[in-house]
Design a protein around this motif. Sequence first.
Motif, short mmCIF file in Angstrom:
data_model
loop_
_atom_site.label_atom_id
_atom_site.label_comp_id
_atom_site.label_asym_id
_atom_site.label_seq_id
_atom_site.Cartn_x
_atom_site.Cartn_y
_atom_site.Cartn_z
N LEU A 298 0.12 -2.15 0.15
CA LEU A 298 -1.20 -2.35 0.74
C LEU A 298 -1.77 -3.68 0.26
O LEU A 298 -1.77 -3.97 -0.93
N PHE B 51 0.54 -2.03 5.42
CA PHE B 51 -0.88 -1.77 5.67
C PHE B 51 -1.74 -2.86 5.04
O PHE B 51 -1.44 -3.36 3.95
N VAL C 27 -6.00 -4.02 4.42
CA VAL C 27 -7.39 -3.56 4.41
C VAL C 27 -8.30 -4.77 4.34
O VAL C 27 -8.10 -5.67 3.52
N TYR D 268 -14.38 -0.23 5.08
CA TYR D 268 -12.97 -0.50 4.82
C TYR D 268 -12.20 -0.31 6.12
O TYR D 268 -12.05 0.83 6.60
N PHE E 299 -8.68 -0.37 7.95
CA PHE E 299 -7.25 -0.27 7.66
C PHE E 299 -6.45 -0.67 8.90
O PHE E 299 -6.65 -0.14 10.00
N THR F 131 -2.43 -1.76 10.60
CA THR F 131 -0.97 -1.72 10.48
C THR F 131 -0.39 -2.42 11.70
O THR F 131 -1.11 -3.12 12.42
N PRO G 219 -8.38 -2.01 13.81
CA PRO G 219 -7.96 -1.09 12.75
C PRO G 219 -7.68 0.30 13.31
O PRO G 219 -8.31 0.71 14.29
N LEU H 233 -7.40 9.00 4.64
CA LEU H 233 -7.46 8.20 3.41
C LEU H 233 -6.71 8.89 2.27
O LEU H 233 -6.14 8.20 1.41
N PHE I 45 -3.34 7.71 1.43
CA PHE I 45 -3.19 6.43 0.74
C PHE I 45 -3.35 6.56 -0.78
O PHE I 45 -3.19 5.57 -1.49
#
Length: 356
Positions: free
Chosen positions: A77, A106, A108, A115, A117, A119, A131, A148, A151
């Motif tokens: 990440l 990933f 952020v 936040y 996220f 990919t 996101p 979440l 993660f």
Amino acid sequence: MELKLKLEQLHQRVSGLKDQINTEEATKNAFVMPFIQILGYDIFNPTEVVPEYVCDIGTKKGEKVDYVIRKNEEPILIIECKHWKENVDAHNSQLHRYYHVSKARFGVLTNGIIYNFYTDLEKTNIMDEKPFLTVNIEDLKDSSIKILESFTKNEYNLETILDSAEAFKYIKAIRKEFENEIENPSDEMVKLLVNRFFDKPLTANRMVSFKEYTKKALTISINESISYRLKSALSINEKIETKVDEKVNLIDENNGLPKVITTVEELEAFQIVKAILREKITAERIAHRDTQSYFGVLLDDNNRKPICRFHFNSTNKYLEIFHKGKDAGEKTLLNNLDEIYNHRSELHQTVEKYSS
């Protein structure tokens, strides 16, 4: 849910400190690092949480992303941070460059409150434009928290996240389109529904009318569905006669809309009070009911145990607290929702009074 509780506590921290946070570096230290810690990663271990990670891009050397989280010595990440006042959506091109040269799946982009996220669902090794997950510390959603959890250090699983990321991304997109249709029905939506029962031509004038009818019908349907669920939940622990004056599905005969509509602001205020009360009692004991005159927060879903009420239906907004007894509510003017935190002690006194 332990993760949700920790995020709610972070929300309290952010609300209490953000006006004193004047730089991007302070945002990272005060907000982002605690968030990483909540996910279970050791922020003091430079082999696990790597600050200022070098992401050289072509001829541009020395480019650095704020943090990289590693697991089993592999980057999983990358995190790029901005000052909490900045709009994170305006900086995704910067994260896009870092993502392209990193091995992490990933990325952020955060301002310590929101936040985003990302990919590479669309093209391999090229970060998607939008996101697949957004976590807003000031507006926590159970569905977002569930993703979440994948993660966190103990639960991280690449395949599990990728399997759910696509579904979550498109469900969010479909929901957004549906909400847009509710707010402003398109010609296609109106025709789809109306042509099933109306066999006359849809002229321009009729289209205008049916758009308004469609908007009202969808709004009533959704509000009645929510009201029915709330009423069903509220009827479990109390006799029906104690709630006759607080039904939430009353319809205004003049416009056909529910008389009681719970606002986003009321729900945000409830979440703040809930976070404060979680320091003393479990979440299951904190309930709410909306009425025509106020939004009430109750202990044990019992209207004989009022904790506080929100009077948000006028220009001035008031918080009413019952720390002096259930028949002695005390109103305070609120300039903004964050001022609710100033009444933590009174809210705690209220629930302690009912327990004594």
